[in-house]
Write a protein that holds these residues in place. Structure first.
Motif, PDB file in Angstrom:
ATOM      1  N   GLY A 344       0.810  -1.210   0.000  1.00 44.74           N
ATOM      2  CA  GLY A 344       0.000   0.000   0.000  1.00 44.74           C
ATOM      3  C   GLY A 344       0.845   1.261   0.000  1.00 44.74           C
ATOM      4  O   GLY A 344       0.462   2.288  -0.583  1.00 44.74           O
ATOM      5  N   ALA A 345       2.024   1.215   0.644  1.00 45.08           N
ATOM      6  CA  ALA A 345       2.908   2.375   0.654  1.00 45.08           C
ATOM      7  C   ALA A 345       3.398   2.718  -0.746  1.00 45.08           C
ATOM      8  O   ALA A 345       3.702   3.882  -1.031  1.00 45.08           O
ATOM      9  N   PHE A 346       3.480   1.717  -1.623  1.00 47.16           N
ATOM     10  CA  PHE A 346       3.864   1.948  -3.017  1.00 47.16           C
ATOM     11  C   PHE A 346       2.772   2.762  -3.717  1.00 47.16           C
ATOM     12  O   PHE A 346       3.046   3.695  -4.476  1.00 47.16           O
ATOM     13  N   VAL A 347       1.514   2.411  -3.453  1.00 45.79           N
ATOM     14  CA  VAL A 347       0.395   3.164  -4.012  1.00 45.79           C
ATOM     15  C   VAL A 347       0.416   4.597  -3.469  1.00 45.79           C
ATOM     16  O   VAL A 347       0.188   5.561  -4.210  1.00 45.79           O
ATOM     17  N   GLN A 348       0.716   4.724  -2.177  1.00 46.45           N
ATOM     18  CA  GLN A 348       0.804   6.056  -1.580  1.00 46.45           C
ATOM     19  C   GLN A 348       1.893   6.885  -2.256  1.00 46.45           C
ATOM     20  O   GLN A 348       1.707   8.080  -2.530  1.00 46.45           O
ATOM     21  N   TRP A 349       3.019   6.278  -2.549  1.00 48.44           N
ATOM     22  CA  TRP A 349       4.125   6.968  -3.217  1.00 48.44           C
ATOM     23  C   TRP A 349       3.711   7.426  -4.611  1.00 48.44           C
ATOM     24  O   TRP A 349       4.023   8.547  -5.020  1.00 48.44           O
ATOM     25  N   VAL A 350       2.998   6.581  -5.331  1.00 50.37           N
ATOM     26  CA  VAL A 350       2.518   6.957  -6.664  1.00 50.37           C
ATOM     27  C   VAL A 350       1.543   8.121  -6.586  1.00 50.37           C
ATOM     28  O   VAL A 350       1.543   9.015  -7.434  1.00 50.37           O
ATOM     29  N   ARG A 351       0.737   8.141  -5.534  1.00 52.03           N
ATOM     30  CA  ARG A 351      -0.223   9.233  -5.344  1.00 52.03           C
ATOM     31  C   ARG A 351       0.466  10.536  -4.939  1.00 52.03           C
ATOM     32  O   ARG A 351       0.226  11.593  -5.536  1.00 52.03           O
ATOM     33  N   ASP A 352       1.349  10.454  -3.933  1.00 49.64           N
ATOM     34  CA  ASP A 352       1.914  11.665  -3.346  1.00 49.64           C
ATOM     35  C   ASP A 352       3.137  12.191  -4.090  1.00 49.64           C
ATOM     36  O   ASP A 352       3.349  13.405  -4.149  1.00 49.64           O
ATOM     37  N   ASN A 353       3.945  11.294  -4.636  1.00 51.62           N
ATOM     38  CA  ASN A 353       5.187  11.707  -5.277  1.00 51.62           C
ATOM     39  C   ASN A 353       5.075  11.834  -6.791  1.00 51.62           C
ATOM     40  O   ASN A 353       5.580  12.786  -7.382  1.00 51.62           O
ATOM     41  N   LEU A 354       4.417  10.866  -7.428  1.00 54.82           N
ATOM     42  CA  LEU A 354       4.279  10.912  -8.881  1.00 54.82           C
ATOM     43  C   LEU A 354       3.011  11.635  -9.338  1.00 54.82           C
ATOM     44  O   LEU A 354       2.906  12.013 -10.508  1.00 54.82           O
ATOM     45  N   LYS A 355       2.032  11.781  -8.413  1.00 55.46           N
ATOM     46  CA  LYS A 355       0.777  12.476  -8.710  1.00 55.46           C
ATOM     47  C   LYS A 355       0.006  11.811  -9.856  1.00 55.46           C
ATOM     48  O   LYS A 355      -0.723  12.478 -10.591  1.00 55.46           O
ATOM     49  N   LEU A 356       0.134  10.492  -9.987  1.00 59.30           N
ATOM     50  CA  LEU A 356      -0.580   9.787 -11.052  1.00 59.30           C
ATOM     51  C   LEU A 356      -2.031   9.514 -10.685  1.00 59.30           C
ATOM     52  O   LEU A 356      -2.857   9.247 -11.557  1.00 59.30           O
ATOM     53  N   ILE A 357      -2.340   9.537  -9.397  1.00 61.20           N
ATOM     54  CA  ILE A 357      -3.710   9.322  -8.934  1.00 61.20           C
ATOM     55  C   ILE A 357      -4.013  10.336  -7.842  1.00 61.20           C
ATOM     56  O   ILE A 357      -3.108  10.917  -7.241  1.00 61.20           O
ATOM     57  N   HIS A 358      -5.300  10.524  -7.584  1.00 66.22           N
ATOM     58  CA  HIS A 358      -5.723  11.408  -6.500  1.00 66.22           C
ATOM     59  C   HIS A 358      -6.075  10.621  -5.242  1.00 66.22           C
ATOM     60  O   HIS A 358      -5.968  11.139  -4.135  1.00 66.22           O
ATOM     61  N   ASP A 359      -6.512   9.380  -5.446  1.00 70.97           N
ATOM     62  CA  ASP A 359      -6.940   8.558  -4.317  1.00 70.97           C
ATOM     63  C   ASP A 359      -6.634   7.094  -4.632  1.00 70.97           C
ATOM     64  O   ASP A 359      -6.744   6.670  -5.795  1.00 70.97           O
ATOM     65  N   ALA A 360      -6.272   6.339  -3.618  1.00 71.75           N
ATOM     66  CA  ALA A 360      -5.921   4.929  -3.824  1.00 71.75           C
ATOM     67  C   ALA A 360      -7.073   4.122  -4.412  1.00 71.75           C
ATOM     68  O   ALA A 360      -6.856   3.144  -5.134  1.00 71.75           O
ATOM     69  N   SER A 361      -8.301   4.541  -4.125  1.00 68.64           N
ATOM     70  CA  SER A 361      -9.457   3.800  -4.616  1.00 68.64           C
ATOM     71  C   SER A 361      -9.575   3.844  -6.138  1.00 68.64           C
ATOM     72  O   SER A 361     -10.299   3.036  -6.738  1.00 68.64           O
ATOM     73  N   GLU A 362      -8.873   4.794  -6.785  1.00 63.75           N
ATOM     74  CA  GLU A 362      -8.933   4.897  -8.245  1.00 63.75           C
ATOM     75  C   GLU A 362      -8.146   3.793  -8.956  1.00 63.75           C
ATOM     76  O   GLU A 362      -8.353   3.542 -10.148  1.00 63.75           O
ATOM     77  N   THR A 363      -7.227   3.164  -8.251  1.00 66.09           N
ATOM     78  CA  THR A 363      -6.268   2.281  -8.921  1.00 66.09           C
ATOM     79  C   THR A 363      -6.923   1.080  -9.583  1.00 66.09           C
ATOM     80  O   THR A 363      -6.462   0.625 -10.643  1.00 66.09           O
ATOM     81  N   GLU A 364      -7.983   0.540  -9.007  1.00 63.66           N
ATOM     82  CA  GLU A 364      -8.612  -0.645  -9.600  1.00 63.66           C
ATOM     83  C   GLU A 364      -9.170  -0.328 -10.992  1.00 63.66           C
ATOM     84  O   GLU A 364      -8.911  -1.062 -11.963  1.00 63.66           O
ATOM     85  N   ALA A 365      -9.926   0.753 -11.110  1.00 62.87           N
ATOM     86  CA  ALA A 365     -10.505   1.116 -12.404  1.00 62.87           C
ATOM     87  C   ALA A 365      -9.410   1.454 -13.419  1.00 62.87           C
ATOM     88  O   ALA A 365      -9.511   1.098 -14.606  1.00 62.87           O
ATOM     89  N   ILE A 366      -8.363   2.135 -12.973  1.00 64.61           N
ATOM     90  CA  ILE A 366      -7.267   2.483 -13.883  1.00 64.61           C
ATOM     91  C   ILE A 366      -6.573   1.225 -14.382  1.00 64.61           C
ATOM     92  O   ILE A 366      -6.273   1.090 -15.580  1.00 64.61           O
ATOM     93  N   ALA A 367      -6.310   0.277 -13.465  1.00 64.23           N
ATOM     94  CA  ALA A 367      -5.650  -0.969 -13.863  1.00 64.23           C
ATOM     95  C   ALA A 367      -6.487  -1.750 -14.866  1.00 64.23           C
ATOM     96  O   ALA A 367      -5.956  -2.353 -15.808  1.00 64.23           O
TER      97      ALA A 367
END
Length: 569
Positions: A344-367
């Motif tokens: 989950g910390a990897f998802v947090q890093w993608v959200r906070d550092n890479l700004k690819l998502i706004h919320d972790a809940s978005e990742t399923e639909a994006i994937a």
């Protein structure tokens, strides 16, 4: 001061005709007064919970509170022991509203393991902030002790563990070297050591009990996992005075009584269960038979497999650990363990550092928006790779990028990375134990991501399920405590309480699975050698890596341990 079992009619003069009637009356009266609940203190890296469970294993009360993360320097992580204790008291008060102490049969404690506290025996005050399990300040200490002879694996035969900063002994060495007067006080027995379980029990009993259980003791590098005792040789290696150590006790038994001054709501309630967090999650998932395994997905992912009464030595860099001991005369149950620091910390890093998502809940639909990962593999070795590699020279790497790829491929690769890392751990467990996994029980916040769970089932070629009650660490502590006081009669009754909330079955073809996993291992190999560090002599763990035994990662990080909190992070 321990409560004695209630013996009906003890010391009473009765006539032959009145005895059956009096016995029945006693049993009925005792049944009417029977406790209704078992309590559970679940002290984690980022927060603490107190929960009450009824005889059907249902949650009847739940309170939770976060505590401050203290970062004195990069990579250093501390907690305030007094804040944690005050939070526990407040949570007990809130959860016990309307519940009398006599309604609670016992309480269990589960805790973040390895986190190290020293305190003054007389005042009860901490002599330093708690050094948290994932703190990296003791890197050089671990290297120094390993280099003294035998390498990082020289203590595995007794402890099941490598010499790395993760475990408590190196943290104690640091405290001795940096807290003035600590060693002298420890040698006199005036300074005490404990992990979080020990600290909470000391406070709950107003200093009457200084104990830890086998599941926590085995994570210190000071306990022999075969004798279940502090080991003289290990104490000498780390130069730790025996006088400061708690007494090692079973995981489940009548261990102590809560003091009315410390927690009036639990006055005289037995403390009857202690389990480290991952052992508690395994117990809460009712993995009672050898070969059963669970994976907890949160900030990290932690995988544990029951190996029964046999301590299986790992040839693949996994940890051999004590699972639990249910009673003073019971044989211990052992487990193989491996972990992943970035899930989950990897998802947090993608959200906070890479700004690819706004919320972790978005990742399923994006994937799901892309057919596959587009050839992208992302290995989150941000702070190195630990078990089974123990390679601190590894760094995070993204492989396979082409002009075709989009951010959706990257997000999908991030989720897939969690599944691949868990598979690597389980493959290593299968190699060590000789047991082929057919089903995996999962818990933690990331299990809400159906894409991840399906992909996990696909790459494992095994069914993946999640339980109805997600707080498996709390459940496990309650189960152990309830068993010890007779609230539940046996393990079978606990197994009947467990139920699935959801299950995923594998659909991926064998050729596709083989090819995906082959490329993942190629990506892992690319992470090695990026960071120059002084390393201890080559160990069996590292030799296994060179032979291609690529498995899982427990990277040391400053992120909190993700556990079954019902949240992704």
């Amino acid at each position: 001061r321990l409560r004695s079992p209630l013996l009906p009619l003890a010391g009473r003069q009765t006539s032959p005709t009145s005895a059956p009637r009096q016995l029945l009356s006693t049993l009925l009266a005792r049944d009417a007064m029977a406790p209704k609940y078992v309590g559970s203190i679940d002290q984690g890296t980022s927060s603490t919970r107190f929960m009450l469970f009824d005889r059907d294993g249902r949650v009847v009360a739940r309170e939770q509170r976060e505590h401050k993360q203290i970062y004195p320097r990069a990579g250093w992580v501390e907690h305030d022991p007094m804040e944690i204790w005050e939070n526990v008291r407040a949570l007990i008060t809130a959860a016990m509203r309307g519940v009398a102490p006599e309604d609670v049969a016992g309480i269990g404690i589960t805790n973040q393991r390895e986190t190290t506290i020293v305190w003054d025996r007389k005042t009860g005050k901490p002599l330093h902030n708690a050094i948290v399990w994932n703190c990296t300040r003791t890197d050089s200490i671990a290297e120094r002790i390993a280099e003294a002879g035998g390498g990082r694996d020289k203590l595995r035969k007794k402890t099941g563990l490598p010499i790395v900063p993760y475990f408590s002994a190196t943290k104690l060495v640091w405290l001795f070297e940096n807290v003035p007067g600590l060693r002298i006080a420890a040698e006199k027995g005036d300074a005490l050591f404990g992990t979080i379980d020990t600290w909470l029990i000391w406070n709950l009993t107003c200093g009457d009990s200084h104990i830890t259980d086998v599941s926590n003791g085995c994570r210190t590098l000071l306990m022999n996992i075969h004798t279940l005792e502090w080991d003289a040789e290990l104490l000498e290696i780390f130069n730790v005075p025996r006088a400061m150590l708690p007494t090692i006790v079973p995981s489940g038994a009548r261990l102590a009584l809560c003091d009315s001054h410390a927690a009036p709501e639990l006055a005289n309630v037995p403390i009857s269960g202690i389990l480290g967090d991952q052992q508690a999650a395994t117990f809460g998932q009712v993995c009672f038979s050898p070969g059963m395994a669970k994976s907890t997905y949160g900030t990290g992912a932690f995988i544990m497999m029951n190996t029964g009464e046999r301590a299986v030595p790992s040839k693949n860099g996994l940890l051999t650990t004590v699972g639990w001991q249910l009673g003073h005369s019971a044989k211990p149950v052992y487990c193989l363990e491996g972990g992943v620091a970035y899930a989950g910390a990897f998802v947090q890093w993608v959200r906070d550092n890479l700004k690819l998502i706004h919320d972790a809940s978005e990742t399923e639909a994006i994937a799901r928006s892309v057919e596959d990962n587009g050839g992208v593999y992302f290995v989150p070795a941000f702070a190195g790779l630990f078990a089974p590699y123990w390679r601190s020279d590894a760094r995070g790497t993204m492989c396979g990028l082409t002009a075709f790829n989009t951010s959706a491929h990257v997000v999908r690769a991030v989720l897939e990375a969690a599944a691949y890392q868990v598979k690597d751990v389980l493959d290593a467990m299968a190699s060590d134990s000789g047991v082929v996994l057919h089903a995996l029980r999962c818990d933690g916040g990331m299990t809400v991501n159906s894409f991840l769970m399906q992909f996990q089932a696909d790459v494992l070629d095994a069914n993946v399920s999640v339980p109805t009650i997600s707080e498996t660490t709390s459940v496990g502590a309650a189960y152990v405590a309830g068993l010890a006081v007779g609230f539940w009669p046996d393990l079978d009754s606990l197994t009947r309480h467990w139920s699935k909330a959801n299950e995923w079955t594998p659909h991926m073809s064998p050729p596709q699975r083989i090819e995906l996993c082959r490329r993942w291992k190629m990506a892992v190999e690319r992470t090695l050698g990026w960071h120059s560090v002084e390393r201890a002599p080559a160990s069996s763990t590292e030799r296994a890596l060179k032979l291609g035994a690529i498995a899982m990662a427990i990277a040391a990080s400053a992120f909190a341990l993700g556990r079954a909190t019902g949240r992704l992070l």
